[in-house]
Design an enzyme around this catalytic site. Sequence first.
Site, mmCIF file in Angstrom:
data_model
loop_
_atom_site.group_PDB
_atom_site.id
_atom_site.type_symbol
_atom_site.label_atom_id
_atom_site.label_comp_id
_atom_site.label_asym_id
_atom_site.label_seq_id
_atom_site.Cartn_x
_atom_site.Cartn_y
_atom_site.Cartn_z
ATOM 1 N N LYS A 483 0.837 -1.195 0.000
ATOM 2 C CA LYS A 483 0.000 0.000 0.000
ATOM 3 C C LYS A 483 0.875 1.249 0.000
ATOM 4 O O LYS A 483 2.084 1.180 0.235
ATOM 5 C CB LYS A 483 -0.924 0.001 1.215
ATOM 6 C CG LYS A 483 -0.210 0.009 2.566
ATOM 7 C CD LYS A 483 -1.200 -0.077 3.709
ATOM 8 C CE LYS A 483 -0.472 -0.071 5.056
ATOM 9 N NZ LYS A 483 -1.400 -0.113 6.185
ATOM 10 N N TYR A 709 15.133 31.703 3.351
ATOM 11 C CA TYR A 709 14.040 32.529 3.873
ATOM 12 C C TYR A 709 14.255 32.862 5.347
ATOM 13 O O TYR A 709 14.687 32.014 6.137
ATOM 14 C CB TYR A 709 12.710 31.768 3.739
ATOM 15 C CG TYR A 709 12.217 31.650 2.318
ATOM 16 C CD1 TYR A 709 11.823 32.768 1.593
ATOM 17 C CD2 TYR A 709 12.130 30.401 1.710
ATOM 18 C CE1 TYR A 709 11.363 32.658 0.293
ATOM 19 C CE2 TYR A 709 11.668 30.268 0.410
ATOM 20 C CZ TYR A 709 11.289 31.398 -0.299
ATOM 21 O OH TYR A 709 10.825 31.282 -1.578
#
Length: 814
Positions: A483, A709
């Site tokens: 999965k 940043y």
Amino acid sequence: MTLTIRNIVPIIKANWIGQNDVAVIDTISIDSRSLQNSENTLFFALTGPNHDGHIYIEELIRKGVQYFVVNYIPENAAEKANFLVVENTLEALQKFAAYYRSLFEFPIIGITGSNGKTIIKEWLNFLLSPDFNIIRSPKSYNSQVGVPLSILGINEKHNLGIFEAGISMTNEMEKLQKIIRPTIGILSNIGSAHDEGFSSVGEKIKEKLKLFSSVNVLILNKNKTICAFVNPKIKTFSWCSDDKSADVYITKKNIGELTELQVTYREDTFPITIPFQDQASVENAIHCMMVMLYFGYKHEVIQTRMAQLYPVEMRLKVKNGIYNCTLIDDSYSSDFQSLKIALDFLEHQKQHKKKTLILSDIFQSGLNNEELYSQVSQLIISNKITRVIGIGETISQYKNKFINGITFKNVAEFTKAFDNLNFENETILIKGARDFHFEEIVSMLEEKTHETVLEINLNAISHNLNFFKSKLAPKTKMMVMVKAFGYGNGGFEIAKLLEHHKVNYLGVAFADEGISLKSAGITVPIMVMNPETTSFSAIIQHHLEPEIYSIKGLKAFLKIAEQKKLKHFPIHIKIDTGMHRLGFEEENLEDLIQILKGNETVQIKSILSHMATSDDVKHDAFAKSQIALYEQLSTRLMTELNIKPIRHILNTSGITNYPEAQYDMVRLGIGLYGISNDAEEQKQLENVGTLKSVISQIRTIDEGESVGYGRRFVADKTTRIATIPIGYADGIRRSWGNGVGYVVINGKQAKIVGSVCMDMLMADITDIDCKEGSNVIIFGENPTVNYMAQQLGTIPYEIMTGISQRVKRVFFRE
């Protein structure tokens, strides 16, 4: 190879049980998947702690294989084929290879050491092939199984062999020595690889030196530690950079990106330039040069050829291609033995019905061209290749041997015709000798994505699967969870490998994951663990098997199943034993029984539950209470419904911690991908995924300047900064930045500085020798996913499944 069964029986000391002992054998096989298996194949059913080749015999008989070397005859195979029964099938294979080696008398170079074996072998092949017809180990076939298979590739036209031998514990090398019987030995670098298999470095050296017990000469780097263990009766040909008493004395200096060696041998000193600077490559190149000196090559020839050495790619890689194609990149070698391996790999990893082979001229086969290309044609036919594109002067002359074949004299001609070749929805094996520059073809066909890739080691997946299989009782089945895109590693490719390993079930979370696998050709039963009621029709259409965990869901599925007039459609009943996530609780069982009693629309294929604390021994009492409740509730269902379904409750950690609760099946999840909560068990698992990128740009900033940043990193000195094209949109969490995490460049840790951006991050490389374009490891062996998870206060699942789909997955096999 033209031996008959009658010849082989005494060689391997077998007990013959069959009807035809005069059959000629032309192929030896240990791989049941190979399409090259035929009526003239002798299949060795190898066994080990994690595998048993006997389970494939019935399937092979159906495919036409008639001759088997076995430890025992499987019950359902008796009298259906011919069997050579031995005590140990691996030892029988080794005996057979040793006998076969004894039929040939020409120089054999044997290479061992901790590192560099495959590179030395490939470089020697390049350096010596103009003058010899060479047989060599394909890829890195250097194990107890790989060596005999390599030796069995020899034929009468070969006049030089180059074989590598790898060991991981004591008492292994003596077996390989009997098979290879080298006349020339090379001892490469002795490092830390497989240290755990030896009590000391001295023991490791002694074991490796057993390969050279009967060589005419041993080539090695003169070293007091190693030389102390060398039998004085063995003639050595040594080199050294700090001991002038060595046979060859070497000094070195860097010139740009090259290394110049000053070689002193027999009073002569001459220069050799090699296109590498790292120590490992330089040492590997020197070993190759020593062989050329031993063979008496002129200095000028050595200089010319050594200058042309190249990086060696040792892996078959699976890549995404243009127009929904899948590429298998083996663009740096073209010999008959490695072609067989590559074609097998193509069959294992094919994602499309159409299979294309792009093949260059083949070298070092030991056969004349007519015989060689006839055998290549037979290989291609047996592997059901749809079309062949040959590139080279020689293969073009044999175009008529290939069904649906087209040839070009060179890559330039191929490039001109590229747009008319209509590559689409096919699996393409690209197999070419280095001189043909097939990397240009790979570049044309490869899907263009950014330079960050997640490399998936298929060998490691097989190893981890077999490790957990070894913990199971013989009759315990296995479901493997694929999965979430195979825990972030890739869905189809891993499912295909698991299908070969004959896992009993695959598990997915949602129907669309299962539909994708079924549409790609996966035939293993697939259980959908969290089916939504809106997906029930699609589940039925694609022959998936739903987990049913509520009365509401059961009634909804039955309604659709009855409308479609289904009979005995497989479903799986989930019981809640304490996880309190999904499942029928004890109070629901009476209603469940009443609905299912006498109902023939569905068949309860399994009853399962899920453990909440199997990975944490502090909750041992709770885990055991779950198992006890599961036993009680599942037994009640089985009794009242008069059924015998598969029962399963254990997940990965449960397999290790609660072996008494294996029941009929277990569910392997993250353990397949090399992750364990147990420190000792972790040592036994192999790393599967390595996330890699490159340095996009390097800049130097001064004290007081900032990065990224918010100016969250400000340099306190002159600092070199590397920008790497991977960020939080690729799955790297922002909390891994600002000095918390690191990447690895040229083996050294580079701290991540400033904030992780959407598409890139920055790292401090002040003390690291690197350049723009240098490779960067984000995670893998170092740092591990476990380490990242611990530092970030999360779990490995989240790290792995968080890697974005925009990151290209590259699957490879060593």
